[in-house]
Enzyme design. Structure first.
Site, PDB file in Angstrom:
ATOM      1  N   ASP A  81       0.856  -1.192   0.000  1.00 62.57           N
ATOM      2  CA  ASP A  81       0.000   0.000   0.000  1.00 62.57           C
ATOM      3  C   ASP A  81       0.899   1.252   0.000  1.00 62.57           C
ATOM      4  O   ASP A  81       1.830   1.351   0.798  1.00 62.57           O
ATOM      5  CB  ASP A  81      -0.873  -0.062   1.262  1.00 62.57           C
ATOM      6  N   HIS A  82       0.635   2.188  -0.894  1.00 68.71           N
ATOM      7  CA  HIS A  82       1.381   3.450  -0.967  1.00 68.71           C
ATOM      8  C   HIS A  82       2.894   3.278  -1.069  1.00 68.71           C
ATOM      9  O   HIS A  82       3.643   3.829  -0.247  1.00 68.71           O
ATOM     10  CB  HIS A  82       1.056   4.353   0.239  1.00 68.71           C
ATOM     11  N   ASP A 103       2.646   5.487  -5.453  1.00 70.50           N
ATOM     12  CA  ASP A 103       1.851   6.689  -5.227  1.00 70.50           C
ATOM     13  C   ASP A 103       2.653   7.962  -5.477  1.00 70.50           C
ATOM     14  O   ASP A 103       3.417   8.411  -4.623  1.00 70.50           O
ATOM     15  CB  ASP A 103       1.291   6.687  -3.793  1.00 70.50           C
ATOM     16  N   HIS A 208      -9.565   5.085  -1.214  1.00 73.43           N
ATOM     17  CA  HIS A 208      -8.720   5.155  -0.012  1.00 73.43           C
ATOM     18  C   HIS A 208      -9.463   5.927   1.073  1.00 73.43           C
ATOM     19  O   HIS A 208     -10.435   6.620   0.793  1.00 73.43           O
ATOM     20  CB  HIS A 208      -7.402   5.869  -0.346  1.00 73.43           C
ATOM     21  N   GLY A 209      -8.963   5.825   2.311  1.00 72.74           N
ATOM     22  CA  GLY A 209      -9.573   6.600   3.395  1.00 72.74           C
ATOM     23  C   GLY A 209     -10.946   6.084   3.771  1.00 72.74           C
ATOM     24  O   GLY A 209     -11.862   6.854   4.056  1.00 72.74           O
ATOM     25  N   GLY A 210     -11.092   4.764   3.803  1.00 70.78           N
ATOM     26  CA  GLY A 210     -12.413   4.168   4.061  1.00 70.78           C
ATOM     27  C   GLY A 210     -12.916   4.362   5.485  1.00 70.78           C
ATOM     28  O   GLY A 210     -14.123   4.422   5.715  1.00 70.78           O
ATOM     29  N   ASN A 230      -9.963   0.774   0.990  1.00 75.04           N
ATOM     30  CA  ASN A 230      -8.874   0.635   1.973  1.00 75.04           C
ATOM     31  C   ASN A 230      -9.323   1.113   3.350  1.00 75.04           C
ATOM     32  O   ASN A 230      -9.868   2.214   3.484  1.00 75.04           O
ATOM     33  CB  ASN A 230      -7.669   1.469   1.551  1.00 75.04           C
TER      34      ASN A 230
HETATM   35  P1  13P Z   1      -7.997   5.138   6.554  1.00 74.56           P
HETATM   36  O1  13P Z   1      -6.893   5.051   7.557  1.00 74.56           O
HETATM   37  O2  13P Z   1      -8.651   6.470   6.539  1.00 74.56           O
HETATM   38  O3  13P Z   1      -8.955   4.018   6.660  1.00 74.56           O
HETATM   39  O4  13P Z   1      -7.304   5.010   5.101  1.00 74.56           O
HETATM   40  C1  13P Z   1      -6.536   3.863   4.838  1.00 74.56           C
HETATM   41  C2  13P Z   1      -5.995   3.878   3.452  1.00 74.56           C
HETATM   42  O5  13P Z   1      -6.553   4.447   2.551  1.00 74.56           O
HETATM   43  C3  13P Z   1      -4.723   3.151   3.236  1.00 74.56           C
HETATM   44  O6  13P Z   1      -4.285   3.233   1.923  1.00 74.56           O
END
Ligand code: 13P
Length: 282
Positions: A81-82, A103, A208-210, A230
Site C-alpha cells: 500500500d502506498h 503513489d 482510499h480513506g475508508g 482501503n
Molecule cells: P484510513 O486510515 O482512513 O482508513 O485510510 C486507509 C488507506 O486508505 C490506506 O491506503
C-alpha cells in the site's frame, strides 16, 4: 489460500461489490484480519504500507502475512500500500507481493504519469498488477491523525482515463471526497463523479480513506463502481482499544495482544457488509 489480486478485483468489478484492503503493521493484526475473514467467509487484501515497513520491515511483515494467508480457508492477497519509490515497489515485487501500489499522486500530472509508467513496466514484467492514484486523497495512511479536506484534489474523469491509458495501471485509486485518517467534518462523497470515472476508465477503482466514511455513502460509492476500499485507521483503533481493555494486573503479553486481535473482527464484519463482499464468487 493465497490468491491473485487481479482475480479478486475482477470478480468485484463484475459483481458490483468491493473487496476490502485492511492495513496491517504486525503479526497480531494480520492474524486478527484473516481470522475475521475466515469467520465471515469473505476474501480480503492485506495492505502493508510504509509506516508498517518502517515499524517491522517489509520482509518480516510479508513473510508473516504469507504464512498466515496460505493457511487461510478464504482467499487472501498481499498488497503493498502506498509504495513511495520505484525501489520500494521493486523490492515488494521481488519478494512476491500479489499486487503493489506506487503513489506519486502529489506530483503534477505529467510527472505522475512518467514515474508511474516506469513502475508499471517493471511490475508487469514480473506479472504483478499495480495500482496508482490520480487526484489526491490527503492525510497519513492508516495513522489516526485528524484530517480535513483542504489538501484534497478531486479526480478529473478525463485525466483518469488518460492516466490509465498512458501508464497501463491495473487498478486506479481515485479522490472523490474521502481523506485518510480521522475526519474533522463528515465527508460528502461525490457519487456522480465515481460513476463518471468508472464509465471513462473501465477498470477496478479504489477508494482510499475508508475509515469513518458514513455507511450509506460507502454503499453508494461501491454501487457506482468502486471495487476495492482501503481501511486502516479503524483497524488500528480497534486493536488499540482491545489492548487497553485488559486490566493492568494482567502480565501475560499474549492475553493483551489477543484482546487487540479479537477486537478486529467487528471492523471486518461491519465494513465487509457495507461493501457487499459476501457476493464474492472467487
Ligand atoms: P484510513 O486510515 O482512513 O482508513 O485510510 C486507509 C488507506 O486508505 C490506506 O491506503
Amino acid at each position: 489460500m493465497r490468491v491473485s489480486t487481479s482475480m479478486l478485483l475482477e470478480d468485484a468489478h463484475n459483481g458490483g461489490y468491493a473487496v476490502p484492503m485492511y492495513n496491517t503493521v504486525n503479526l497480531e493484526i494480520t492474524r486478527g484480519l484473516v481470522a475475521a475473514a475466515e469467520k465471515l467467509n469473505i476474501p480480503i487484501l492485506l495492505g502493508i504500507a510504509y509506516d508498517a515497513i518502517e515499524h517491522m520491515g517489509m520482509e518480516a511483515l510479508y513473510r508473516g502475512a504469507d504464512v498466515i494467508a496460505r493457511a487461510a480457508s478464504v482467499p487472501v492477497a498481499i498488497h503493498l500500500d502506498h509504495g513511495r519509490t520505484y525501489e520500494e515497489v521493486a523490492a515488494a515485487v521481488k519478494l512476491g507481493f500479489d499486487s503493489v501500489m506506487i503513489d506519486f499522486s502529489f506530483m503534477e500530472f505529467g510527472e505522475n504519469v512518467a514515474r508511474t509508467a516506469e513502475a508499471v513496466k517493471m511490475s508487469h514484467a514480473m506479472n504483478v498488477p499495480i495500482e496508482a492514484e490520480i487526484g489526491h486523497v490527503p492525510g497519513g495512511e492508516n495513522t489516526p491523525t485528524i484530517e480535513d479536506a483542504s489538501h484534497m484534489v478531486y479526480t478529473d474523469p478525463k485525466d483518469a482515463a488518460e492516466f490509465a491509458l498512458r501508464t497501463g495501471v491495473d487498478f486506479l485509486a481515485v479522490s472523490v471526497g474521502t481523506v485518510h485518517g480521522v475526519y474533522k467534518a463528515e465527508p460528502k462523497l461525490n457519487i456522480a463523479l465515481v460513476k463518471e470515472i468508472n464509465a471513462e476508465v473501465g477498470r477496478p477503482l479504489v477508494l482510499h480513506g475508508g475509515s469513518g466514511t458514513p455507511a450509506d455513502q460507502v454503499r453508494a460509492a461501491v454501487a457506482a463502481g468502486i471495487s476495492k476500499v482501503n481501511i486502516g485507521t479503524n483497524v488500528m483503533r480497534a486493536f488499540i482499544n482491545g489492548l487497553r481493555s485488559v486490566p493492568e494486573s494482567v502480565m501475560d503479553v499474549r492475553t493483551v495482544l489477543r484482546a487487540g486481535r479479537d477486537e478486529i473482527y467487528n471492523v471486518v464484519a461491519e465494513t465487509a457488509d457495507m461493501f457487499g463482499t459476501q457476493k464474492a464468487t472467487y
